[in-house]
Structure formats: structure tokens, C-alpha cells
Write a protein that holds these residues in place. Structure first.
Motif, mmCIF file in Angstrom:
data_model
loop_
_atom_site.group_PDB
_atom_site.id
_atom_site.type_symbol
_atom_site.label_atom_id
_atom_site.label_comp_id
_atom_site.label_asym_id
_atom_site.label_seq_id
_atom_site.Cartn_x
_atom_site.Cartn_y
_atom_site.Cartn_z
ATOM 1 N N ASP A 1 4.871 0.685 -3.714
ATOM 2 C CA ASP A 1 4.762 -0.914 -3.574
ATOM 3 C C ASP A 1 5.598 -1.034 -1.862
ATOM 4 N N VAL A 2 4.533 -2.119 -1.251
ATOM 5 C CA VAL A 2 5.169 -2.612 0.127
ATOM 6 C C VAL A 2 6.328 -3.433 -0.686
ATOM 7 N N GLU A 3 7.184 -3.511 0.225
ATOM 8 C CA GLU A 3 7.916 -4.781 0.305
ATOM 9 C C GLU A 3 7.433 -5.843 -0.221
ATOM 10 N N LYS A 4 8.793 -6.518 -0.459
ATOM 11 C CA LYS A 4 8.081 -7.986 -1.049
ATOM 12 C C LYS A 4 8.210 -9.458 0.120
ATOM 13 N N GLU A 5 8.918 -8.542 0.461
ATOM 14 C CA GLU A 5 9.400 -9.691 1.295
ATOM 15 C C GLU A 5 7.986 -9.436 2.368
ATOM 16 N N ARG A 6 6.776 -8.261 2.386
ATOM 17 C CA ARG A 6 6.266 -8.064 3.083
ATOM 18 C C ARG A 6 4.487 -8.817 3.115
ATOM 19 N N LEU A 7 4.571 -9.131 1.458
ATOM 20 C CA LEU A 7 3.931 -9.583 -0.255
ATOM 21 C C LEU A 7 2.951 -10.605 0.820
ATOM 22 N N HIS A 8 4.004 -11.549 1.880
ATOM 23 C CA HIS A 8 2.729 -12.661 2.540
ATOM 24 C C HIS A 8 2.206 -11.740 3.436
#
Length: 300
Positions: A288-295
Motif C-alpha cells: 500500500d501507499v504510505e498513509k501520509e500519501r492518501l490525500h
């Protein structure tokens, strides 16, 4: 309750014949479909014989369904039973033979379903029994093409079931293990000709000689399915009676395994899949992408 009307393909032999006999014995009506209706035995003379070739163009299949609907007014149960087994190492199979296998075992049944769905929706009821095989869930070598067709039919069925459920239509995947039908004799007939054989698939682990040994192995193991008992169980699933009473209400899925060999192989495969997924957790949990990149993925 008025008699149900069943449309059963491949009614001239094997499980299709056994089911047709059993359904008739219960007072229901059967449209017995076969590519060559001259091969339909006298034991099911009370059925309505329907010439139906699943290799025919879609328009011909739709036309056949239109005729039986005109004659009977409705159909309650469709049993997609017709099919055959192409056998041989995948490398040795001809593309034409593989395509023909998928036409009979997958595309024909799907076309038949599509032809019947409008009438099922109009009457707000209907049952579809797609006869698959344990091979579609836990298949082995030299049956690769056949395994693929049954896996494809399973996947179509899994998608179809929730699509049509709001219209009162039920879908079941009938999953037989070993039953004494013409499955193996047809499998022998379809093995690649000697000139196509590469002579390199000769290990037991590669499925060598498994077609010829399959029946005897089951006899030696003391496990051979009874076609008449399978027919009774299939009828009970449709009618919610006997050993199947109440089972399909338990939200246990849409598969109906038939045979101890089928049940055991399914459980073994499920255990193998669970072990596989657990072992691979470091891999699948890391992508998964890092959570800080979800935006970055917010749709606006």
C-alpha cells in the motif's frame, strides 16, 4: 403446488440423465436438451426433447429458449449440465480444441442463462444450477483446459448470484467429485494425437496416464459416486427438502459439493490457500501507499 418446469442440458447421459429421471419421478416436467435428441433414452420418454447445441450461434440458442417458453409459458429451473473434458498437457493442446472446450463448457451455458434471465425476472423467480466440477476448484495436471472452463463457470456464477438475487433468482454451483459418467471416455477421446505428443510429460506428477487410471484408483479407494443419489440431492437443493432442507438459508455460499472426494479435496485446497496467504503476508502487506500519501488519491 403446480409442477416445476426444468430445462436440463446434457439430459441424454450421466448426471443429466439421472437428474431428468428423478425430476420426472417427482411429478415435475422436464425439457430434456441434447445436441442429438435421437440419443435420449426411452427411460425419459415423458420429457420434452429439445435439440440444443451449445456450440451454435447465440441467436440459435435464444431462438430455442423462445420456443420452449412459448410452449410451456415459463421455466422454473435451468440446469447447465452439458459439457465434456478435453485432456492432455497444456503445451500439446491445439488452440482450436481449447476454444471449443470453452465454447461448450462456458460460453454456451452463459448464453443460455442470458436467454432465460428476462423471463426469470418477469416471473420474479427462477433457479440456475451450473454444474461445475471439483476440477474447477482443485484441479490437476492434464485436465488444464477442462479445469479452466469450470473455474470460469464458477467465477461467472459467483458474480451472477448477487446480480440476480433482488429479482428472486437463485444461482447454485453444483460441484461433483467422481461419478461414473462418460467424462473419462470423452477425456480419452480428446487426448492429443500421437504426432502432437512431445514425449516429455511422462512423470506421475505431470499427470501421466492419470486419465486411464482415474476410475480404477477410485474403485481401489472404495469411493465411487452414485448418479441417482446425486440427482436426489440436486432436486432437494432446488425444492428445499430432504437432506438439503434449510441448508441454503444458512448463508453458507452457493456451492453444493457432491461426493466425499469433492468435500475432502475442497477442504484440503482451502487449507493450502490459507497457508499460502499466511506465508506471503510480508509481501502482500507491504504494497500500500504510505498513509501520509492518501490525500493524493482523494477524488474531488
Amino acid at each position: 403446488m403446480s409442477p416445476r418446469v426444468w430445462l436440463i442440458t446434457g439430459s441424454n447421459s450421466g448426471l443429466g440423465l439421472a437428474l431428468t429421471r428423478y425430476v420426472l419421478s417427482q411429478g415435475d416436467k422436464v425439457i430434456a436438451a441434447a445436441r442429438d435428441i435421437s440419443k435420449i433414452p426411452a427411460s425419459i420418454k415423458d420429457a420434452h426433447a429439445l435439440p440444443l447445441d451449445l456450440n451454435a450461434p447465440a441467436a440459435e440458442i435464444h431462438s430455442a429458449v423462445k420456443k420452449v417458453l412459448s410452449a410451456y409459458g415459463h421455466i422454473d429451473v435451468l440446469v447447465n449440465n452439458a459439457g465434456y473434458c478435453l485432456s492432455g498437457p497444456i503445451e500439446e493442446l491445439s488452440p482450436t480444441d481449447i476454444q471449443a472446450q470453452f465454447q461448450t463448457n462456458v460460453f454456451g451455458p452463459i448464453t443460455l442463462i442470458q436467454a432465460l434471465l428476462p423471463s426469470f425476472r418477469a416471473q420474479k423467480s427462477g433457479q440456475i444450477l451450473n454444474v461445475s466440477s471439483i476440477a474447477g476448484f482443485a484441479g490437476g495436471p492434464v485436465f488444464g483446459a477442462y479445469n479452466g472452463t469450470k473455474a470460469a463457470l464458477d467465477a461467472f456464477s459467483e458474480a451472477l448470484a448477487p446480480e440476480v438475487a433482488p429479482f428472486g433468482i437463485q444461482v447454485r454451483i453444483i460441484t461433483p467429485g467422481f461419478f461414473p459418467t462418460n467424462f473419462l471416455s470423452r477425456a480419452r477421446e480428446t487426448q492429443p494425437a500421437s504426432e502432437r505428443s512431445l514425449g516429455i510429460y511422462t512423470l506421475p506428477s505431470q499427470g501421466y496416464n492419470s486419465v486411464n487410471r482415474y476410475h480404477q484408483l477410485h474403485v481401489e479407494q472404495g469411493q465411487v459416486g452414485d448418479n441417482d443419489k446425486a440427482a436426489a440431492r440436486m432436486y432437494e437443493v432446488v425444492s428445499d427438502t430432504g437432506l438439503a432442507k434449510g441448508l441454503m438459508e444458512k448463508r453458507s455460499g452457493i456451492r453444493v459439493p457432491l461426493g466425499p472426494d469433492c468435500g475432502a479435496r475442497m477442504l484440503k485446497k482451502l487449507k493450502s490457500i490459507e497457508e499460502n496467504v499466511n506465508v506471503m503476508e510480508p509481501v502482500w502487506s507491504s504494497t500500500d501507499v504510505e498513509k501520509e500519501r492518501l490525500h493524493e488519491f482523494v477524488q474531488g
